[in-house]
Design an enzyme around this catalytic site. Structure first.
Site, PDB file in Angstrom:
ATOM      1  N   ARG A  59       9.415  96.731  57.006  1.00 30.38           N
ATOM      2  CA  ARG A  59       9.479  95.430  56.316  1.00 30.38           C
ATOM      3  C   ARG A  59       9.079  95.528  54.848  1.00 30.38           C
ATOM      4  O   ARG A  59       9.274  94.585  54.101  1.00 30.38           O
ATOM      5  CB  ARG A  59       8.629  94.381  57.052  1.00 30.38           C
ATOM      6  CG  ARG A  59       8.853  92.970  56.531  1.00 30.38           C
ATOM      7  CD  ARG A  59       8.212  91.914  57.410  1.00 30.38           C
ATOM      8  NE  ARG A  59       6.873  92.256  57.815  1.00 30.38           N
ATOM      9  CZ  ARG A  59       5.802  92.176  57.009  1.00 30.38           C
ATOM     10  NH1 ARG A  59       5.913  91.746  55.780  1.00 30.38           N
ATOM     11  NH2 ARG A  59       4.620  92.523  57.459  1.00 30.38           N
ATOM     12  N   TYR A 117      30.147  80.462  47.528  1.00 29.07           N
ATOM     13  CA  TYR A 117      30.180  80.684  48.979  1.00 29.07           C
ATOM     14  C   TYR A 117      29.490  79.523  49.707  1.00 29.07           C
ATOM     15  O   TYR A 117      28.411  79.073  49.293  1.00 29.07           O
ATOM     16  CB  TYR A 117      29.479  82.014  49.271  1.00 29.07           C
ATOM     17  CG  TYR A 117      29.384  82.340  50.739  1.00 29.07           C
ATOM     18  CD1 TYR A 117      30.510  82.696  51.469  1.00 29.07           C
ATOM     19  CD2 TYR A 117      28.161  82.299  51.399  1.00 29.07           C
ATOM     20  CE1 TYR A 117      30.412  82.991  52.808  1.00 29.07           C
ATOM     21  CE2 TYR A 117      28.052  82.596  52.734  1.00 29.07           C
ATOM     22  CZ  TYR A 117      29.191  82.941  53.437  1.00 29.07           C
ATOM     23  OH  TYR A 117      29.091  83.237  54.763  1.00 29.07           O
ATOM     24  N   ASP A 163      27.109  86.681  42.232  1.00 28.56           N
ATOM     25  CA  ASP A 163      27.450  87.202  43.547  1.00 28.56           C
ATOM     26  C   ASP A 163      28.722  88.026  43.348  1.00 28.56           C
ATOM     27  O   ASP A 163      29.783  87.482  43.071  1.00 28.56           O
ATOM     28  CB  ASP A 163      27.679  86.027  44.513  1.00 28.56           C
ATOM     29  CG  ASP A 163      27.985  86.492  45.932  1.00 28.56           C
ATOM     30  OD1 ASP A 163      28.542  87.593  46.085  1.00 28.56           O
ATOM     31  OD2 ASP A 163      27.700  85.729  46.872  1.00 28.56           O
ATOM     32  N   LYS A 222      30.560  92.613  53.831  1.00 26.49           N
ATOM     33  CA  LYS A 222      31.983  92.595  53.456  1.00 26.49           C
ATOM     34  C   LYS A 222      32.433  93.985  52.984  1.00 26.49           C
ATOM     35  O   LYS A 222      32.452  94.900  53.789  1.00 26.49           O
ATOM     36  CB  LYS A 222      32.215  91.511  52.405  1.00 26.49           C
ATOM     37  CG  LYS A 222      31.491  90.176  52.695  1.00 26.49           C
ATOM     38  CD  LYS A 222      32.015  89.484  53.930  1.00 26.49           C
ATOM     39  CE  LYS A 222      31.122  88.337  54.394  1.00 26.49           C
ATOM     40  NZ  LYS A 222      30.823  87.316  53.395  1.00 26.49           N
TER      41      LYS A 222
HETATM   42  C1  LIG Z   1      29.783  86.366  53.258  1.00 27.95           C
HETATM   43  C2  LIG Z   1      29.303  86.037  51.915  1.00 27.95           C
HETATM   44  C3  LIG Z   1      27.949  85.751  51.669  1.00 27.95           C
HETATM   45  C4  LIG Z   1      26.909  85.727  52.784  1.00 27.95           C
HETATM   46  O1  LIG Z   1      26.731  86.970  53.336  1.00 27.95           O
HETATM   47  P1  LIG Z   1      26.210  87.202  54.877  1.00 27.95           P
HETATM   48  O2  LIG Z   1      26.189  88.692  54.955  1.00 27.95           O
HETATM   49  O3  LIG Z   1      27.192  86.537  55.760  1.00 27.95           O
HETATM   50  O4  LIG Z   1      24.866  86.590  54.968  1.00 27.95           O
HETATM   51  C5  LIG Z   1      27.571  85.493  50.370  1.00 27.95           C
HETATM   52  N1  LIG Z   1      28.473  85.473  49.354  1.00 27.95           N
HETATM   53  C6  LIG Z   1      29.775  85.721  49.554  1.00 27.95           C
HETATM   54  C7  LIG Z   1      30.720  85.683  48.410  1.00 27.95           C
HETATM   55  C8  LIG Z   1      30.244  86.011  50.830  1.00 27.95           C
HETATM   56  O5  LIG Z   1      31.546  86.243  51.025  1.00 27.95           O
END
Ligand SMILES: *Cc1c(COP(=O)(O)O)cnc(C)c1O
Length: 381
Positions: free
Chosen positions: A49, A103, A175, A200
């Site tokens: 952690r 998102y 992001d 992703k």
């Molecule tokens: C999927 C996604 C998130 C969140 O990610 P998780 O791994 O599902 O928590 C944040 N930003 C974007 C652009 C995403 O596609």
């Protein structure tokens, strides 16, 4: 050659790897222990952690090298990266400005959680530096963007936003999930913090839930402090899978860029497609900025079906392309944002945002482009 100067494809394979001196194995061993001897030569308190187990550091170093950051942190999900970063950088009485088409999960966190801690939030519909500047308040501390954005693939001028942040002494956060560090490295453009849903593209095989934060050592220390308290750790076995996925990131993304561009061109010519949103098409409103700030236009695109074709019928007809949620894996996926990622928005808000019920979002995989085009041709026939 200094290892920092190496190109992204090389960093993907080599950066961060833990060499076991005893066996000289070429991949990082997995450190499964949750308890480590103390005292030890470094007097380090190793604990999962605390984000300091070798497997966590290996993958953080790889992501940091790819994003050209000083340091990184890998966490249990993309939302853990988003929430830990915002909680670390904002305090009661602060105001933060967010691009409105971010998102959905991030949007929920921002409106449901931040105000409960006395943090003011507002949204910018026109995500340009001027659009953000118009909504600044005396207590604004943070600017937050996504480029390209979901699901309309809007492009924000990253250098312009970073320079607004620098002029006004504000922290800038992006992001970078859709672009990946192969196509876009915002820290080099002056942005302070880069976030990822590693679920992703970074992992890329639709089988690990994880996230990452990249920035200066000082920023990452700040985020780590909050993340330790929130406990959004990433298990070492998941770290190992993420490390393995990252080794082929450059190869995958190149193929995804190419497949998305070929599909975008095919769809643009198709009589049953009304519009195509892809930054790689010359008539996309963000094309010029994208061409300047990206090395590739990415694997994501969206398009609107012409009136006569029912969305459900098209989805049923695909034999290779899979109707499914999420994105960034090796397989080509398609979804209807109005029914999935943006279903919680009211129809009026969706219309204002330009997300019609006939809009489909595509995540290009690494299959052969000819097969994908053939599947689209028959589904739209
Ligand atoms: C999927 C996604 C998130 C969140 O990610 P998780 O791994 O599902 O928590 C944040 N930003 C974007 C652009 C995403 O596609």
């Amino acid at each position: 050659m200094s290892s920092e100067k190496r190109k992204p494809a090389t960093q993907c394979v080599h950066a961060g790897t833990y060499f076991d001196q005893h066996t000289r194995g070429v991949t990082s061993p997995i450190f499964t222990a949750t308890s480590y001897g103390f005292p030890n030569p470094d007097n380090a308190s190793l604990y999962p952690r605390y984000y300091n187990i070798p497997n966590q550091r290996v993958v953080a170093e790889k992501v940091s090298a790819l994003e050209e950051g000083e340091d990184a942190l890998v966490l249990g999900s993309g939302m853990a990266a988003v929430s830990s970063t915002l909680m670390a950088l904002l305090k009661p009485g602060d105001h933060a400005l967010f691009q409105s088409d971010i998102y959905g999960g991030t949007h929920h966190f921002v409106v449901d959680e931040l105000p409960r801690y006395g943090i003011e939030v507002s949204f910018v519909d026109t995500p340009t530096a001027d659009g953000f500047a118009d909504q600044l308040r005396s207590n604004t501390r943070l600017l937050y963007i996504e480029s390209p954005s979901n699901p309309l693939l809007r492009v924000v001028d990253i250098a312009e936003l970073a320079s607004l942040g620098k002029q006004r002494g504000l922290c800038t956060v992006i992001d970078n999930t859709f672009a990946t560090p192969i196509n876009q490295r915002p820290l080099a453009g002056g942005i302070d913090v880069v976030l990822h849903s590693g679920t992703k593209y970074l992992n890329g095989h639709s089988d690990v839930n994880c996230g990452a934060v990249v920035g200066s050592c000082e920023m990452i220390d700040q985020v780590r402090g909050v993340a330790i308290n929130h406990g959004a750790t990433l298990d070492v076995r998941a770290c190992y899978l993420l490390e393995r996925g990252l080794r082929t990131l450059a190869l995958r993304v190149r193929q995804q860029n190419e497949n998305a561009l070929r599909l975008a061109r095919f769809l643009q010519e198709h009589p049953r497609v009304a519009t195509v949103n892809y930054p790689g098409l010359p008539d996309h409103p963000g094309h010029e900025i994208a061409a300047r700030q990206m090395d590739g236009f990415g694997g994501m695109l969206s398009f609107e079906l012409a009136e006569e074709l029912p969305v459900a019928t098209v989805l049923e007809r695909f034999s290779l392309v899979t109707p499914a949620l999420s994105l960034g894996g090796v397989e080509t996926l398609i979804c209807v944002p109005s029914q999935t990622s943006h279903s919680k928005m009211s129809p009026a808000d969706r219309q204002r945002a330009g997300i019609s019920d006939r809009l489909l979002r595509l995540s290009a995989g690494i299959e052969d482009a000819e097969d994908l085009i053939e599947d689209f041709a028959q589904a739209l026939a």
